[in-house]
Design an enzyme around this catalytic site. Sequence first.
Site, PDB file in Angstrom:
ATOM      1  CE1 TYR A   1      43.941  39.622  65.576  1.00 33.14           C
ATOM      2  CE2 TYR A   1      45.834  40.705  66.550  1.00 33.14           C
ATOM      3  CZ  TYR A   1      45.301  39.717  65.747  1.00 33.14           C
ATOM      4  OH  TYR A   1      46.125  38.831  65.114  1.00 33.14           O
TER       5      TYR A   1
ATOM      6  CD  GLU B   1      41.171  36.811  66.855  1.00 36.22           C
ATOM      7  OE1 GLU B   1      41.079  36.981  68.076  1.00 36.22           O
ATOM      8  OE2 GLU B   1      41.976  36.032  66.324  1.00 36.22           O
TER       9      GLU B   1
ATOM     10  CG  ASP C   1      34.522  33.971  41.419  1.00 33.65           C
ATOM     11  OD1 ASP C   1      34.427  35.193  41.633  1.00 33.65           O
ATOM     12  OD2 ASP C   1      35.600  33.346  41.414  1.00 33.65           O
TER      13      ASP C   1
ATOM     14  CB  THR D   1      37.712  40.708  43.795  1.00 33.07           C
ATOM     15  OG1 THR D   1      37.142  41.173  42.563  1.00 33.07           O
ATOM     16  CG2 THR D   1      38.423  39.400  43.556  1.00 33.07           C
TER      17      THR D   1
ATOM     18  CE  LYS E   1      39.984  40.358  40.177  1.00 34.79           C
ATOM     19  NZ  LYS E   1      39.847  38.927  39.857  1.00 34.79           N
TER      20      LYS E   1
ATOM     21  NE  ARG F   1      45.308  44.511  45.397  1.00 26.94           N
ATOM     22  CZ  ARG F   1      45.016  44.082  44.166  1.00 26.94           C
ATOM     23  NH1 ARG F   1      44.818  42.801  43.919  1.00 26.94           N
ATOM     24  NH2 ARG F   1      44.939  44.924  43.163  1.00 26.94           N
TER      25      ARG F   1
HETATM   26  C1  PLP Z   1      40.399  37.816  40.444  1.00 28.10           C
HETATM   27  C2  PLP Z   1      39.571  36.616  40.639  1.00 28.10           C
HETATM   28  C3  PLP Z   1      39.659  35.861  41.815  1.00 28.10           C
HETATM   29  C4  PLP Z   1      40.770  36.044  42.831  1.00 28.10           C
HETATM   30  O1  PLP Z   1      40.799  37.223  43.499  1.00 28.10           O
HETATM   31  P1  PLP Z   1      42.088  37.597  44.411  1.00 28.10           P
HETATM   32  O2  PLP Z   1      41.619  38.814  45.125  1.00 28.10           O
HETATM   33  O3  PLP Z   1      43.211  37.812  43.482  1.00 28.10           O
HETATM   34  O4  PLP Z   1      42.316  36.456  45.334  1.00 28.10           O
HETATM   35  C5  PLP Z   1      38.760  34.817  41.990  1.00 28.10           C
HETATM   36  N1  PLP Z   1      37.841  34.529  41.051  1.00 28.10           N
HETATM   37  C6  PLP Z   1      37.751  35.218  39.890  1.00 28.10           C
HETATM   38  C7  PLP Z   1      36.712  34.838  38.904  1.00 28.10           C
HETATM   39  C8  PLP Z   1      38.614  36.271  39.646  1.00 28.10           C
HETATM   40  O5  PLP Z   1      38.528  36.928  38.497  1.00 28.10           O
END
Ligand code: PLP
Length: 422
Positions: free
Chosen positions: A54, A56, A201, A228, A231, A237
Amino acid sequence: MNDYEHIKKQDPEIFASLEGEEHREAEGLELIPSENYVSMAVREANGSCLTNKYSEGYPGKRYYGGQTYTDMVETLAIERAKKLFNCGYANVQTLGGANANIAMYFALLQPGDTVLGMDLSHGGHLTHGHPVTYLTKIFNFVRYKMKDPNTGEIDYDEMLRVAKESKPKIVLAGFSAYPRELNYAKFVEIAREVGAYAVMDIAHIAGLIAGKAVKSPFDFGFDVMTSTTHKTLRGPRGGLILTRDNEEIAKKIDKMVFPGLQGGPHMNNIAAKAVAFDEALQPAFQTYAVQILKNAKAMEKIFLDNGVRLLTSGTSNHLLLADVFGSLGITGQEAETLLDQAGITLNKNSIADDTRKPMDPSGIRFGTPAITTRKFTEKESAQVAQLMVDVMKNKSDEKKLAAIREEIRTLCKKFPIPESFV
Ligand SMILES: *Cc1c(COP(=O)(O)O)cnc(C)c1O
């Protein structure tokens, strides 16, 4: 491949699924543009003893004792993220991309405030204001769109008009199904004009930015980027929030992630992020990022040569959107199922202004991050694209489909998933 020796002895049911998934990943081609294969080093960190702890709070400011090593790990993750994206502040605790966006909204907005984001049918993400998300009960989402789905150019005049009318607090760039680069300078200009934060994003293209294969929104003055880590960035993840240079914003974000929204950070996952960030800082990652784009271009050529309509007429990043219903008379769902049987995993996707339903849309979405990790070059990428077209054009020819399945199996054997990238 992991041998899962303890799980095998203790829990045969879960072992069977893990083994099944290892084979599925090794023996099929992954074209879902949001997926990738991490190194064994990343997997070891993710499966490490840090899951026991933990912690936090943030490095140097924790609620519990025993933080010698967690502080080292999180500090390394933060420093590496800052270096990778050339920015002042990084929060590495969010559990995923959706959580990163939620924390960013809550940090920068008050309930009732407005966000100007990409229309979902034109490539935006669920967390950019889809009615099924709870976010839309708290904030007001307004939209911009492409001017013409055949060029992909955003209608910036309309975007400015909507911005002036709706006075958003955030102008949000970013997408999960858009194959072109955005005009970042325009976004920042519009955000400044209406006094909004410019946020991007970068979930889908984080690895392309880190690998310097595409431009970074920070170089154009964006204030914040959410992402993220799993990807194109090829980490575990997880989520990431980056602030360019404004300490006040960075502090708001840290406070909102913890204690605002989350509990104890997943330190095993943060260690895995740190390992992946270090991999992305190596010169080999830049070669990887550039190859992702080259491979996407090679696939683009085959589809266009075969008369398949691509949204935005092609791609400038890692993903492609094909109007298979319009071009080949096969629905997105049919194509997804047929290609899955042939050993190619991708997803059906709505195309801009789709006349078909989301559960059986006109298009498919696919991309090159995972096959490029497998060391595919333009040659194999073109081969795969041709096989895809062949599958869709010969949907009732069982013999032909079996031969294609065999060719894909052979290709997978020749290009095993690498265990290490350094
Ligand atoms: C994949 C994605 C997310 C979400 O990511 P998670 O890890 O699945 O919560 C948010 N924004 C965009 C543009 C994405 O492609």
